[in-house]
Design a protein around this motif. Structure first.
Motif, PDB file in Angstrom:
ATOM      1  N   LEU A 145       5.554   1.409   2.088  1.00 41.85           N
ATOM      2  CA  LEU A 145       5.668   2.706   2.761  1.00 41.85           C
ATOM      3  C   LEU A 145       4.959   3.796   1.961  1.00 41.85           C
ATOM      4  CD1 LEU A 145       7.326   4.273   5.117  1.00 41.85           C
ATOM      5  CD2 LEU A 145       8.799   4.944   3.209  1.00 41.85           C
ATOM      6  N   MET A 146       5.213   3.845   0.654  1.00 42.54           N
ATOM      7  CA  MET A 146       4.584   4.881  -0.179  1.00 42.54           C
ATOM      8  C   MET A 146       3.065   4.699  -0.232  1.00 42.54           C
ATOM      9  SD  MET A 146       6.638   7.207  -1.253  1.00 42.54           S
ATOM     10  CE  MET A 146       7.397   7.130   0.373  1.00 42.54           C
ATOM     11  N   GLY A 147       2.605   3.458  -0.263  1.00 43.85           N
ATOM     12  CA  GLY A 147       1.164   3.227  -0.203  1.00 43.85           C
ATOM     13  C   GLY A 147       0.565   3.786   1.066  1.00 43.85           C
ATOM     14  N   ALA A 148       1.260   3.570   2.190  1.00 42.55           N
ATOM     15  CA  ALA A 148       0.778   4.087   3.474  1.00 42.55           C
ATOM     16  C   ALA A 148       0.847   5.608   3.521  1.00 42.55           C
ATOM     17  CB  ALA A 148       1.595   3.478   4.614  1.00 42.55           C
TER      18      ALA A 148
ATOM     19  N   VAL B  42      -2.707   3.939  -6.309  1.00 41.99           N
ATOM     20  CA  VAL B  42      -3.715   4.212  -5.276  1.00 41.99           C
ATOM     21  C   VAL B  42      -4.830   5.117  -5.783  1.00 41.99           C
ATOM     22  CG1 VAL B  42      -2.048   3.884  -3.410  1.00 41.99           C
ATOM     23  CG2 VAL B  42      -2.459   6.196  -4.294  1.00 41.99           C
ATOM     24  N   ALA B  43      -4.553   5.944  -6.787  1.00 43.75           N
ATOM     25  CA  ALA B  43      -5.541   6.931  -7.237  1.00 43.75           C
ATOM     26  C   ALA B  43      -6.872   6.321  -7.664  1.00 43.75           C
ATOM     27  CB  ALA B  43      -4.950   7.779  -8.366  1.00 43.75           C
ATOM     28  N   PRO B  44      -6.893   5.199  -8.431  1.00 43.06           N
ATOM     29  CA  PRO B  44      -8.186   4.633  -8.834  1.00 43.06           C
ATOM     30  C   PRO B  44      -9.032   4.126  -7.663  1.00 43.06           C
ATOM     31  CG  PRO B  44      -6.427   3.825 -10.266  1.00 43.06           C
ATOM     32  CD  PRO B  44      -5.771   4.520  -9.116  1.00 43.06           C
ATOM     33  N   PHE B  45      -8.422   3.991  -6.475  1.00 41.97           N
ATOM     34  CA  PHE B  45      -9.166   3.537  -5.298  1.00 41.97           C
ATOM     35  C   PHE B  45      -9.724   4.715  -4.499  1.00 41.97           C
ATOM     36  CE2 PHE B  45      -6.506  -0.032  -6.370  1.00 41.97           C
ATOM     37  CZ  PHE B  45      -7.323  -1.128  -6.133  1.00 41.97           C
ATOM     38  N   GLY B  46      -9.666   5.908  -5.073  1.00 40.65           N
ATOM     39  CA  GLY B  46     -10.229   7.072  -4.413  1.00 40.65           C
ATOM     40  C   GLY B  46      -9.280   7.806  -3.502  1.00 40.65           C
TER      41      GLY B  46
END
Length: 429
Positions: free
Chosen positions: A169-172, A136-140
């Protein structure tokens, strides 16, 4: 980020906001039981971490409705998110440390200062958390540490994709704590990458997509990096039908070669046409060359290719039947899917363990119990795990009792469709 004290979360769960949230995710009949589950999760979190500012996040499991072993050939799949889910009470930290207390599994600790894959973590919860943080980090999304209590209502070994549910779940969680949103299919792709690279398990994108998107959805993997997704609004219970799964209790642990042989043999057929997967093989040309291919290839490879061609076409017919509310046509197609998996795909009894017949017996027992009123098919990868059954609602209790008597209490489970993917409580707005 919007976070709330544990006492505030308890109050909101008992408010109209909580009623609407729980009814949407689980249905009105399950709202009271789920509220107690959420309150128990809050109490468990508070007992371990104290009265911290927190959120509650839920991600569903999934079921495959049609498209048995079609996704790895870039085919189509009909699947659905379920009301069984992974639930998390999570509180942000000011550093990069993570502590997760998982019900029944103890604690996991890691530090997100380094999110590169670690060989020693393969197959672990830590690997999934680290992989999703890296994704998720590269998406800001601002990645922070957190403390969490996690509990799962997804039955183990039933083929409901507990790992994909946890990835979504972790993405959310990271998006909620970082005040960002990502498209569901983006989260699904990050989940697949996490499972492949950090967790160390080869998988396609179907499980994560179903968990992330919610509802009944038809996925087209012609381009597996960017699948088409079409939502089908349907609920079996609203039409008087019960969709169920039965866990037969057999393990997948030593069946890696059996699973690998399916795409391997389908690939042998595709190679004869200069392709890597069957999606790009012309079916008519396959039929014309069948005699020639029979002299070159193992008979089962050709049968498995036939299964792919039929099953891939069947997915769209079953989706269309649901759009029309035509459960009888869906039932007949589901039976055809089950027959094709058993007779052509041959993923019921493993060659390496011919004595392992629990899956076959469960299908035969379903046929005896349901007759011409129901349908039954293997669920998921096959060779073990679970079957899926469809029946008029009035037959459910008798079917459940008969299957539980053989496979153990709770083996037969009624499946309910969840209309959404990951959800955060309290919701915004």
């Amino acid at each position: 980020m919007r976070t709330f004290s544990i006492s505030e979360l308890k109050q909101q769960l008992s408010s109209p906001v909580g009623d609407k949230f729980l009814s949407t995710l689980y249905g009105a009949e399950e709202s009271r039981e789920q509220r107690e589950r959420y309150l128990a999760a809050l109490a468990a979190f508070e007992g371990r971490f104290g009265d911290r500012q927190a959120l509650i996040v839920s991600a569903p499991g999934r079921t495959e409705l049609a498209g048995n072993h079609t996704d790895h050939q870039h085919g189509c799949v009909l699947c659905a998110a379920l009301t069984v889910d992974t639930l998390c009470v999570v509180s942000p930290r000011e550093d990069t440390a993570v502590t997760i207390l998982s019900e029944g599994y103890g604690e996991t600790e890691l530090d997100l200062a380094d999110v590169t894959p670690e060989a020693a973590e393969a197959g672990s919860t830590a690997a999934l958390v680290r992989g999703m943080a890296a994704g998720v980090a590269p998406f800001g999304v601002m990645v922070c540490g957190f403390d969490a209590y996690v509990t799962s209502g997804i039955p183990a070994g039933g083929g409901f994709s507990s790992s994909a549910s946890f990835e979504v779940l972790m993405g959310a969680v990271f998006c909620a704590l970082g005040d960002e949103t990502l498209p569901p299919l983006t989260v699904a792709k990050l989940g697949q990458r996490t499972e492949n690279v950090w967790f160390g398990k080869p998988c396609g994108l179907m499980d994560q997509s179903a968990c992330a998107l919610g509802g009944v959805v038809m996925l087209d993997f012609r381009d597996p990096t960017d699948p088409g997704a079409e939502t089908v609004n349907f609920d079996f219970g609203d039409h008087g039908w019960a969709l169920a799964a039965v866990s037969v209790g057999s393990s997948h642990a030593d069946l890696t070669e059996e699973y690998a042989a399916i795409p391997g043999e389908m690939g042998l057929v595709a190679e004869e046409f200069g392709m890597k997967v069957l999606r790009f093989v012309d079916r008519e040309e396959f039929e014309q060359r069948r005699g020639e291919l029979a002299e070159k290839l193992p008979p089962r490879a050709l049968l498995r290719a036939e299964h792919y061609f039929d099953e891939n076409e069947r997915v769209s017919r079953m989706a269309e039947a649901l759009r029309r509310g035509d459960v009888e046509t869906y039932r007949r197609e589901m039976l055809a899917s089950g027959r094709s998996s058993r007779e052509r795909l041959q993923n019921i009894i493993p060659d390496s363990h011919p004595e392992e017949r629990r899956l076959a017996e469960a299908l035969d027992r379903s046929a005896e119990l349901l007759g011409e009123e129901g349908a039954w098919r293997v669920h998921g990868g096959g060779f073990g795990g679970s079957i899926q059954a469809l029946m008029p609602m009035e037959k459910w209790e008798g079917y459940r009792a008969a299957m539980d008597a053989v496979y153990g209490a709770g083996a037969a489970q009624l499946l309910h469709i969840r209309p959404c993917g990951a959800a955060v409580f309290p919701p915004e707005g």
